[in-house]
Design a protein around this motif. Structure first.
Motif, PDB file in Angstrom:
ATOM      1  N   VAL A   1       0.724  -1.094   0.058  1.00  0.00           N
ATOM      2  CA  VAL A   1       0.029   0.124   0.034  1.00  0.00           C
ATOM      3  C   VAL A   1       0.879   1.128   0.078  1.00  0.00           C
ATOM      4  N   PHE A   2       0.557   2.269  -0.868  1.00  0.00           N
ATOM      5  CA  PHE A   2       1.754   3.174  -1.261  1.00  0.00           C
ATOM      6  C   PHE A   2       0.661   4.475  -0.813  1.00  0.00           C
ATOM      7  N   LEU A   3       1.236   5.413  -0.073  1.00  0.00           N
ATOM      8  CA  LEU A   3       0.308   6.643   0.221  1.00  0.00           C
ATOM      9  C   LEU A   3       0.992   7.839  -0.169  1.00  0.00           C
ATOM     10  N   ALA A   4       0.234   8.962  -0.692  1.00  0.00           N
ATOM     11  CA  ALA A   4       0.952  10.005  -1.400  1.00  0.00           C
ATOM     12  C   ALA A   4      -0.032  11.195  -1.083  1.00  0.00           C
ATOM     13  N   ARG A   5       0.478  12.453  -0.525  1.00  0.00           N
ATOM     14  CA  ARG A   5      -0.403  13.331  -0.296  1.00  0.00           C
ATOM     15  C   ARG A   5      -0.725  14.134  -1.719  1.00  0.00           C
ATOM     16  N   ARG A   6      -1.987  14.664  -1.994  1.00  0.00           N
ATOM     17  CA  ARG A   6      -2.460  15.234  -3.032  1.00  0.00           C
ATOM     18  C   ARG A   6      -3.414  16.450  -2.405  1.00  0.00           C
ATOM     19  N   GLY A   7      -2.502  17.365  -2.304  1.00  0.00           N
ATOM     20  CA  GLY A   7      -3.322  18.693  -1.780  1.00  0.00           C
ATOM     21  C   GLY A   7      -3.549  18.306  -0.501  1.00  0.00           C
ATOM     22  N   MET A   8      -4.956  18.491  -0.193  1.00  0.00           N
ATOM     23  CA  MET A   8      -5.501  18.224   1.169  1.00  0.00           C
ATOM     24  C   MET A   8      -6.114  16.881   1.462  1.00  0.00           C
ATOM     25  N   ARG A   9      -5.597  15.921   0.572  1.00  0.00           N
ATOM     26  CA  ARG A   9      -6.289  14.575   0.405  1.00  0.00           C
ATOM     27  C   ARG A   9      -5.210  13.637   0.437  1.00  0.00           C
ATOM     28  N   VAL A  10      -5.329  12.340   0.703  1.00  0.00           N
ATOM     29  CA  VAL A  10      -4.170  11.259   0.557  1.00  0.00           C
ATOM     30  C   VAL A  10      -4.764  10.159  -0.301  1.00  0.00           C
ATOM     31  N   GLU A  11      -3.835  10.125  -1.435  1.00  0.00           N
ATOM     32  CA  GLU A  11      -4.051   9.055  -2.301  1.00  0.00           C
ATOM     33  C   GLU A  11      -3.443   7.760  -1.773  1.00  0.00           C
ATOM     34  N   VAL A  12      -4.317   6.700  -1.961  1.00  0.00           N
ATOM     35  CA  VAL A  12      -3.792   5.296  -1.370  1.00  0.00           C
ATOM     36  C   VAL A  12      -3.994   4.610  -2.754  1.00  0.00           C
ATOM     37  N   THR A  13      -2.546   4.032  -2.991  1.00  0.00           N
ATOM     38  CA  THR A  13      -2.686   3.060  -4.117  1.00  0.00           C
ATOM     39  C   THR A  13      -2.290   1.491  -3.364  1.00  0.00           C
ATOM     40  N   CYS A  14      -3.116   0.593  -3.762  1.00  0.00           N
ATOM     41  CA  CYS A  14      -2.996  -0.794  -3.329  1.00  0.00           C
ATOM     42  C   CYS A  14      -2.420  -1.645  -4.476  1.00  0.00           C
ATOM     43  N   SER A  15      -1.329  -2.372  -4.133  1.00  0.00           N
ATOM     44  CA  SER A  15      -0.872  -3.130  -5.223  1.00  0.00           C
ATOM     45  C   SER A  15      -1.182  -4.576  -4.802  1.00  0.00           C
ATOM     46  N   LEU A  16      -1.771  -5.221  -5.743  1.00  0.00           N
ATOM     47  CA  LEU A  16      -2.789  -6.432  -5.403  1.00  0.00           C
ATOM     48  C   LEU A  16      -1.903  -7.623  -6.438  1.00  0.00           C
ATOM     49  N   VAL A  17      -1.688  -8.904  -5.883  1.00  0.00           N
ATOM     50  CA  VAL A  17      -1.355  -9.800  -6.638  1.00  0.00           C
ATOM     51  C   VAL A  17      -2.265 -11.237  -6.439  1.00  0.00           C
ATOM     52  N   ASN A  18      -2.153 -12.095  -7.498  1.00  0.00           N
ATOM     53  CA  ASN A  18      -3.045 -13.153  -7.496  1.00  0.00           C
ATOM     54  C   ASN A  18      -2.029 -14.330  -7.314  1.00  0.00           C
ATOM     55  N   ASP A  19      -2.878 -15.561  -7.295  1.00  0.00           N
ATOM     56  CA  ASP A  19      -2.175 -16.754  -7.371  1.00  0.00           C
ATOM     57  C   ASP A  19      -1.342 -17.218  -8.542  1.00  0.00           C
ATOM     58  N   GLN A  20      -1.433 -16.580  -9.654  1.00  0.00           N
ATOM     59  CA  GLN A  20      -0.836 -16.769 -10.789  1.00  0.00           C
ATOM     60  C   GLN A  20       0.413 -15.805 -11.073  1.00  0.00           C
ATOM     61  N   GLY A  21       0.387 -15.007 -10.067  1.00  0.00           N
ATOM     62  CA  GLY A  21       1.600 -13.950 -10.384  1.00  0.00           C
ATOM     63  C   GLY A  21       1.180 -12.720 -11.197  1.00  0.00           C
TER      64      GLY A  21
ATOM     65  N   LEU B   1      -0.439  -8.907 -11.388  1.00  0.00           N
ATOM     66  CA  LEU B   1      -0.339  -7.773 -10.761  1.00  0.00           C
ATOM     67  C   LEU B   1      -1.367  -6.782 -11.050  1.00  0.00           C
ATOM     68  N   ARG B   2      -2.197  -5.980 -10.084  1.00  0.00           N
ATOM     69  CA  ARG B   2      -2.933  -5.166 -10.395  1.00  0.00           C
ATOM     70  C   ARG B   2      -2.899  -4.067  -9.443  1.00  0.00           C
ATOM     71  N   ASN B   3      -3.148  -2.837  -9.924  1.00  0.00           N
ATOM     72  CA  ASN B   3      -3.135  -1.616  -8.853  1.00  0.00           C
ATOM     73  C   ASN B   3      -4.228  -1.049  -9.057  1.00  0.00           C
ATOM     74  N   LEU B   4      -5.034  -0.820  -7.600  1.00  0.00           N
ATOM     75  CA  LEU B   4      -6.227   0.173  -7.484  1.00  0.00           C
ATOM     76  C   LEU B   4      -5.912   1.241  -6.674  1.00  0.00           C
ATOM     77  N   SER B   5      -6.305   2.448  -7.118  1.00  0.00           N
ATOM     78  CA  SER B   5      -6.153   3.747  -6.538  1.00  0.00           C
ATOM     79  C   SER B   5      -7.101   4.345  -5.914  1.00  0.00           C
ATOM     80  N   ILE B   6      -7.259   4.814  -4.797  1.00  0.00           N
ATOM     81  CA  ILE B   6      -8.427   5.825  -4.321  1.00  0.00           C
ATOM     82  C   ILE B   6      -7.936   6.919  -3.511  1.00  0.00           C
TER      83      ILE B   6
END
Length: 123
Positions: free
Chosen positions: A24-44, A46-51
């Motif tokens: 999980v990566f955090l980054a400040r974006r102005g007055m908010r925090v952007e959170v990017t989650c790096s997901l992996v599956n059983d087959q190797g 990779l997918r990133n979801l940001s909120i």
């Protein structure tokens, strides 16, 4: 004219594949925090979801992201997920390597609570 040998088709991405949170990566974006989650599956895979969390408090931001990720339904776990700030938030290269263990605990607690609630609703 030389004939090409057919290459095997790549394995399709399974829609039912279960993912787990790796980082999980955090980054400040102005007055908010952007959170990017790096997901992996059983087959190797990779997918990133940001909120972008509607707050500037990192604790509330990781809790918000954990509820979002766990509510997806196909994310099975977040054990040993590492939480750290992105490189542009770090003042030195060493800062980029430092894990925030308190935020890791907050993320995991909220993730597990939300995942349990989703599983209860599915029963």
């Amino acid at each position: 004219m030389a004939r090409r040998t057919p290459r095997p088709a790549p394995a399709p991405i399974r829609a039912t594949s279960m993912w787990r949170v790796d980082q999980v990566f955090l980054a400040r974006r102005g007055m908010r925090v952007e959170v990017t989650c790096s997901l992996v599956n059983d087959q190797g895979g990779l997918r990133n979801l940001s909120i972008t969390a509607p707050t500037d408090d990192p604790t509330q931001a990781v809790r918000h992201a954990a509820r979002f990720i766990a509510g997806k339904g196909n994310v099975s776990g977040a054990r040993q997920a590492r939480v750290r700030w992105t490189r542009e938030q770090a003042t030195t290269e060493q800062d980029a390597l430092i894990r925030d263990r308190a935020l890791e605990d907050d993320f995991l607690d909220e993730f597990e609570e939300t995942l349990a609630a989703v599983r209860d609703q599915q029963r």
